[in-house]
Scaffold this motif. Structure first.
Motif, PDB file in Angstrom:
ATOM      1  N   PHE A 224       0.816  -1.210   0.000  1.00  0.00           N
ATOM      2  CA  PHE A 224       0.000   0.000   0.000  1.00  0.00           C
ATOM      3  C   PHE A 224       0.850   1.261   0.000  1.00  0.00           C
ATOM      4  N   GLU A 225       0.332   2.276  -0.665  1.00  0.00           N
ATOM      5  CA  GLU A 225       0.967   3.589  -0.729  1.00  0.00           C
ATOM      6  C   GLU A 225       0.579   4.462   0.452  1.00  0.00           C
ATOM      7  N   ASP A 226      -0.627   4.324   0.939  1.00  0.00           N
ATOM      8  CA  ASP A 226      -1.198   5.263   1.906  1.00  0.00           C
ATOM      9  C   ASP A 226      -1.287   4.698   3.318  1.00  0.00           C
ATOM     10  N   ALA A 227      -0.715   3.557   3.548  1.00  0.00           N
ATOM     11  CA  ALA A 227      -0.719   2.942   4.878  1.00  0.00           C
ATOM     12  C   ALA A 227       0.425   1.944   4.944  1.00  0.00           C
ATOM     13  N   ASP A 228       0.866   1.647   6.161  1.00  0.00           N
ATOM     14  CA  ASP A 228       1.938   0.679   6.348  1.00  0.00           C
ATOM     15  C   ASP A 228       1.340  -0.723   6.354  1.00  0.00           C
ATOM     16  N   VAL A 229       0.879  -1.123   5.186  1.00  0.00           N
ATOM     17  CA  VAL A 229       0.213  -2.407   5.015  1.00  0.00           C
ATOM     18  C   VAL A 229       0.825  -3.076   3.794  1.00  0.00           C
ATOM     19  N   ARG A 230       1.274  -4.323   3.954  1.00  0.00           N
ATOM     20  CA  ARG A 230       1.895  -5.030   2.840  1.00  0.00           C
ATOM     21  C   ARG A 230       2.028  -6.517   3.146  1.00  0.00           C
ATOM     22  N   THR A 231       2.200  -7.295   2.093  1.00  0.00           N
ATOM     23  CA  THR A 231       2.515  -8.701   2.280  1.00  0.00           C
ATOM     24  C   THR A 231       3.952  -8.838   2.754  1.00  0.00           C
ATOM     25  N   GLU A 232       4.260  -9.957   3.386  1.00  0.00           N
ATOM     26  CA  GLU A 232       5.617 -10.167   3.872  1.00  0.00           C
ATOM     27  C   GLU A 232       6.571 -10.558   2.749  1.00  0.00           C
ATOM     28  N   SER A 233       6.034 -11.147   1.689  1.00  0.00           N
ATOM     29  CA  SER A 233       6.902 -11.616   0.604  1.00  0.00           C
ATOM     30  C   SER A 233       6.104 -11.710  -0.685  1.00  0.00           C
ATOM     31  N   ILE A 234       6.802 -11.965  -1.764  1.00  0.00           N
ATOM     32  CA  ILE A 234       6.171 -12.184  -3.056  1.00  0.00           C
ATOM     33  C   ILE A 234       5.721 -13.640  -3.139  1.00  0.00           C
TER      34      ILE A 234
END
Length: 271
Positions: A224-234
């Motif tokens: 995400f661009e607007d929050a600290d939210v993401r997957t741990e890996s591809i």
């Protein structure tokens, strides 16, 4: 210019004259199946992979002629809002070039070679405008300007983020009132399996969104661009690899990092 180049350019004029439509549009929808625009770009010289670069939320573009003696327009294909003025600038003082529309819409005049020379044209009407440098037309020095209104929703940040993604037309899928919403990643789009489906979705605060991988298109992630939210890996394998609960209202843009430049981007609108 040799006889072969003249014959080739006249043939291109003839073919495209037959493809023109009535009204303001100078050619068929460039995204339609079977449209010859892909073939036109496939034979256009370009240091990068030919693709239509979208400038509808950017400053009006400048297209450079024959950068590094490449016999190309750079970029060879641009998309702009109707009413935009496009500038062409000569960069090579060795070879003579000009900018001539196949359908006669614009013409910079006789070919010349002075670096720093510029030519401008304002694209008032929506349409697809193919053009060439006449002396190098048969060598692949060709380009296109697509004039098309940008998609518009009530969320300008979403429109600008998704403007050049495959198939986004301003539609935001309504999924408010649901506890769980699924988004597919690796869906068909952007020249492969490089799309989120749906591109943009509206949910209620407290909704959990989960992302399901198709297993196509290589490895994908969600960042995400607007929050600290993401997957741990591809992730590569099909299945659900990520979910997040959105508790606060807002517009949240995200992308698959490996394929972000191809248009693998999405947005969540939380009400």
């Amino acid at each position: 210019m040799g006889l072969g180049a003249l014959v080739g350019f006249d043939a291109v004029r003839s073919v495209n004259a037959g493809a023109e439509t009535t009204g303001d549009h100078h050619d068929a929808d460039p995204s339609a199946d079977g449209d010859p625009l892909d073939d036109w770009l496939a034979t256009a010289n370009d240091p990068r992979t030919p693709q239509v670069r979208d400038f509808r939320f950017d400053d009006p573009p400048t297209v450079y002629l024959d950068v590094a003696d490449s016999k190309s327009f750079s970029p060879p294909a641009v998309k702009v809002e109707p009413g935009t003025t496009v500038t062409w600038e000569w960069t090579d003082a060795d070879d003579e070039h000009n900018v001539v529309a196949v359908d006669g819409e614009f013409d910079s005049g006789p070919a010349e070679s002075e670096a720093g020379t510029t030519f401008e044209h304002t694209f008032e009407d929506a349409g697809t405008y193919r053009y060439v440098s006449e002396p190098q037309a048969d060598a692949g020095m060709k380009g296109v300007v697509v004039a098309e209104p940008a998609p518009s929703s009530e969320y300008p940040a979403v429109d600008e983020w998704l403007v050049d993604t495959n198939g986004y037309d301003g539609t935001i899928t309504e999924r408010t009132g649901e506890d769980l919403v699924e988004v597919v990643t690796g869906a068909d789009g952007n020249g492969g399996h490089f799309a989120f489906e749906p591109h943009a979705v509206k949910v209620s605060a407290g909704t959990t969104v989960r992302w399901a991988w198709t297993g196509e298109g290589g490895g994908h992630d969600v960042v995400f661009e607007d929050a600290d939210v993401r997957t741990e890996s591809i992730a590569v394998e099909p299945g659900v690899h990520f979910e997040h609960t959105f508790n606060e209202p807002g517009v949240f843009r995200y992308a698959c990092r490996p394929h972000r430049a191809l248009g693998h981007r999405g947005a969540i609108v939380v009400e």
